[in-house]
Design an enzyme around this catalytic site. Structure first.
Site, PDB file in Angstrom:
ATOM      1  N   GLU A 145       0.809  -1.203   0.000  1.00 41.48           N
ATOM      2  CA  GLU A 145       0.000   0.000   0.000  1.00 41.48           C
ATOM      3  C   GLU A 145       0.857   1.273   0.000  1.00 41.48           C
ATOM      4  O   GLU A 145       0.523   2.248  -0.668  1.00 41.48           O
ATOM      5  CB  GLU A 145      -0.930  -0.004   1.206  1.00 41.48           C
ATOM      6  CG  GLU A 145      -2.086   0.931   0.996  1.00 41.48           C
ATOM      7  CD  GLU A 145      -3.134   0.834   2.100  1.00 41.48           C
ATOM      8  OE1 GLU A 145      -3.029  -0.064   2.945  1.00 41.48           O
ATOM      9  OE2 GLU A 145      -4.036   1.674   2.084  1.00 41.48           O
ATOM     10  N   ASP A 146       1.927   1.265   0.748  1.00 42.16           N
ATOM     11  CA  ASP A 146       2.669   2.512   0.970  1.00 42.16           C
ATOM     12  C   ASP A 146       3.899   2.695   0.097  1.00 42.16           C
ATOM     13  O   ASP A 146       4.448   3.787   0.039  1.00 42.16           O
ATOM     14  CB  ASP A 146       3.135   2.606   2.438  1.00 42.16           C
ATOM     15  CG  ASP A 146       1.972   2.765   3.397  1.00 42.16           C
ATOM     16  OD1 ASP A 146       0.845   2.948   2.908  1.00 42.16           O
ATOM     17  OD2 ASP A 146       2.196   2.706   4.610  1.00 42.16           O
TER      18      ASP A 146
END
Ligand code: MN
Length: 738
Positions: A92-93
């Site tokens: 996600e990051d």
């Protein structure tokens, strides 16, 4: 389940290395050297990726994944779970992909991280109360590996412990979601400790005043009752020893949120909650549980109706324990829970405890079993909560493959297996369903026949004034969609049939010289009655659907009518429907074609096959667009014929003045002079060229494509032209585009 653990500190002071050291200590005890190496590798990998990131608390980002990993290590989860915890935010990051993780850490770790990422993307905050149950079920249905949920719960627990750093709105949202979704999921999985901590943390943010009051009251009572409780505890320990029952006796305090619920449920004040303080006896065997219960009841008076045997009848989440409430030495009631150490572990850790016992010998079959067990839990729980729901529970059991899909804003739409985007559209709103023209699933365009899968995010593309197609009836899986489609099709078809029927009757009347205005309305109403129609509108509809011909009606209305001037009515061979009679003169006026002598009835040549004179044609009464004239060979017409009553016979007129535009595509070699030769064929035939475009053939690369629209008189002339063009050397192919 009512369990106790100290409130977490909101102050996160450990550095990453200290947290990693703690993790190493825990995993070295329980995991193989190889797994420890993999965990080290995951730590270094994630550290590098999150290097620049900071948490809102100002700490390095890595503190979070390390804390999540530590929570799982405390639960003695396996190496895959702990690696996934360390890596859980990298997809996600950061720019890392599923494939990268699979290459570095293997399929299992990558899948768990991917699952956690997917859940994080779901937006639960739009969930209405009613939907919470759906979300919880969906979470469990969506994952094939329960470790995804365990990592997610640990992730949520750490986020809740550090919630103080978020803005107040975010605190409310996350706390609400925790209380509505994650705490109940933890409960379903039998994870009493996790559930208790999540609930108390959420409660603290959602109801700060009630939380403060209850915790204050618990503290006070703990101090005032400390001596009594110690005295009772010593007495119990002594009695158990005397009876030869090995046991560990703990004093426990009820959870703040659990007290709050009891206050609300029973409308009582805090001092009326008598199981605020309680004892828990942990022994070694089932037999000793009952023996210990005997010891307690021998010493103190049990309160009738307060003895509960969750050993013989476990709770749906497999919680087992004996509960009893007795009157203490100074007349105050207190609760005692008795269970084995193993039952206690299951009560605290639930599925995580179960996971550990199966350790080392789990194959895919056992995995399936675990998931089945899980799903059953979900169902049992439902059944217990509301007996009225029993039927729907049963239904879910019989068709376990419900799909859980989402709107782009995160609302869950539950549909039966193989449901399509059309079902989805109708599940949202019938207007969305009716105007649905396409769908995107997870950002990609799909066909309307696409079978939706768990977790699909579905966006419906609509177009105002669009109408559902009859084809949809064979595609949709929900009765809601089917009924709505039928409704629209029937009412639109009827409105159109009424309109066409009326115009049709007027046209025939003019043609036969009958003046409708002179025939009393009553006469028509009687005729309508004879045909089984209660009102004129119904008669028009029947005419529009082609159930009777206008001539039949007119002959009854004006009995003197001489039938000789028109050819006799004869049913068509195919469907036995009456012919529209007479020849329809078809001429073009933009897209709408008017018919001479039938000036109100809209007739147009269908765009799909664009029939020209000389070709066999057939009319079809459309919904709201008049009569479409198709070539009989048109593939669309085959599909349309499922409704034979809407078919109408049409024919070409003999008028010579008409010309039909036809689009031709000519594939040629790139050869000079060819274009001239083509146009000379056309001018020789006296055909008008409306439009002509030539460009290089991008597919073959070495030729040209000439697209032209020419006016032709009829089919014969078109065939002649095409054959002449094909004979030219250099022409590879001639196609009729429409
Ligand atoms: Mn996280």
């Amino acid at each position: 389940m009512e369990t106790v653990s100290p409130l977490p500190s909101l102050d996160e002071s450990s550095t990453c290395e200290a947290l990693m050291e703690e993790l190493r200590r825990k995993v070295r005890e329980a995991r193989s050297a190889e797994e420890v190496d993999q965990i080290e590798k995951a730590y270094r990998f994630a550290s590098d990726l999150h290097l620049e990131q900071k948490r809102r608390s100002g700490e390095p980002y890595m503190v979070h994944p390390l804390s999540v990993a530590n929570i799982l290590a405390d639960m003695r989860m396996d190496g895959v779970s702990i690696q996934a915890a360390l890596l859980h935010d990298v997809i996600e990051d950061t720019s890392v992909t599923f494939a990268d993780l699979r290459r570095e850490f293997g399929e299992e770790v990558a899948r768990v991280v991917d699952g956690v990422t997917k859940i994080s993307k779901l937006d639960f905050h739009s969930a209405e109360d009613r939907q919470a149950e759906t979300y919880r079920k969906m979470l469990l249905a969506m994952v094939s590996d329960i470790r995804v949920i365990l990592v997610k719960l640990a992730d949520r627990l750490h986020n809740m412990r550090t919630l103080g750093y978020l803005k107040p709105e975010a605190q409310q949202r996350v706390a609400r979601e925790t209380l509505d979704i994650y705490a109940p999921v933890a409960n379903r999985l039998g994870m009493g400790k996790m559930r208790g901590e999540l609930e108390d943390l959420a409660f603290r943010y959602l109801e700060p005043e009630a939380y403060a009051e209850i915790t204050r009251e618990i503290e006070t009572r703990k101090h005032t009752n400390e001596e009594t409780l110690q005295a009772i505890r010593q007495k119990v320990e002594a009695e158990l020893r005397r009876e030869g029952i090995p046991a560990r006796v703990e004093a426990r305090v009820k959870r703040a949120y659990s007290v709050y619920q009891k206050l609300k449920r029973q409308r009582i004040s805090v001092d009326q909650v008598y199981d605020l303080l309680a004892l828990r006896i942990l022994t070694d065997s089932l037999k000793n549980c009952y023996a210990a219960l005997g010891v307690i009841h021998n010493e103190w008076h049990p309160i009738p109706g307060r003895i509960k045997d969750f050993i013989a009848i476990p709770r749906p989440n497999l919680y087992q324990s004996l509960h009893t409430s007795v009157i203490g030495p100074h007349g105050q009631p207190f609760e005692v829970q008795i269970r084995t150490e193993q039952m206690h572990r299951v009560a605290e850790e639930g599925i995580a405890a179960h996971w550990k016992y199966k350790e080392g010998k789990q194959g895919p079959a056992e995995d399936d079993q675990r998931i089945a067990w899980l799903r059953q839990l979900v169902e049992w729980q439902r059944e217990m909560q509301d007996p009225g729901d029993f039927m729907s529970t049963l239904k879910v059991d019989l068709y376990p493959e419900e799909v859980y899909t989402f709107t782009p804003r995160g609302r869950v739409i539950v549909l039966p297996r193989n449901a399509t985007p059309i079902d989805f559209a109708y599940a949202i709103h019938s207007d969305i369903g009716n105007t649905c023209v396409g769908a995107k699933v997870n950002g990609r365009i799909v066909t309307l026949r696409y079978a939706l899968k768990n977790g699909d995010i579905v966006e419906i593309l609509t177009q105002p004034n669009h109408q559902p197609s009859k084809d949809w009836l064979s595609i949709v899986k929900t009765s809601r969609a089917r009924n709505k489609i039928r409704q629209v099709i029937n009412s639109a078809a009827r409105a159109q049939a009424v309109e066409i029927g009326q115009k049709y009757l007027e046209k025939e009347a003019r043609r036969l010289g009958v003046q409708l205005a002179k025939i009393p309305r009553q006469v028509f109403e009687e005729i309508a009655g004879e045909y089984g129609c209660s009102k004129m509108e119904d008669l028009y509809a029947a005419l529009g659907y082609g159930r009777f011909s206008p001539r039949q009606i007119l002959q009854k209305a004006a009995p003197g009518l001489a039938p000789a001037e028109t050819p006799p009515e004869k049913p068509t061979a195919e469907a036995g429907t009456p012919s529209a009679g007479g020849a329809l003169h078809v001429s073009e006026a933009d897209f709408a074609i008017q018919v001479k002598g039938l000036d109100d009835l809209l007739i147009y040549r269908a765009g799909c096959c664009n029939p020209i004179r000389g070709e066999a044609i057939i009319g079809y009464i459309t919904r709201g667009k008049g009569v479409a004239v198709h070539s009989r060979n048109c593939p669309n017409v085959q599909k349309l014929l499922y409704e034979p009553e809407r078919k109408i016979d049409v024919d070409w007129t003999r008028s010579a003045a008409d010309a039909f535009p036809v689009k031709l595509t000519v594939h040629t070699a790139d050869q000079p002079g060819l274009l001239n030769q083509l146009t000379s064929i056309l001018s020789h035939e006296n055909t008008n060229i409306r439009n002509l475009e030539a460009h290089t053939d991008t597919e073959s690369g070495d030729g040209a494509v000439i697209e032209m629209t020419v006016d032709v008189r009829d089919k014969k002339q078109l065939e002649k032209l095409i054959n002449a063009m094909r004979r030219l050397s250099g022409v590879r192919d001639v196609e009729r585009a429409s």
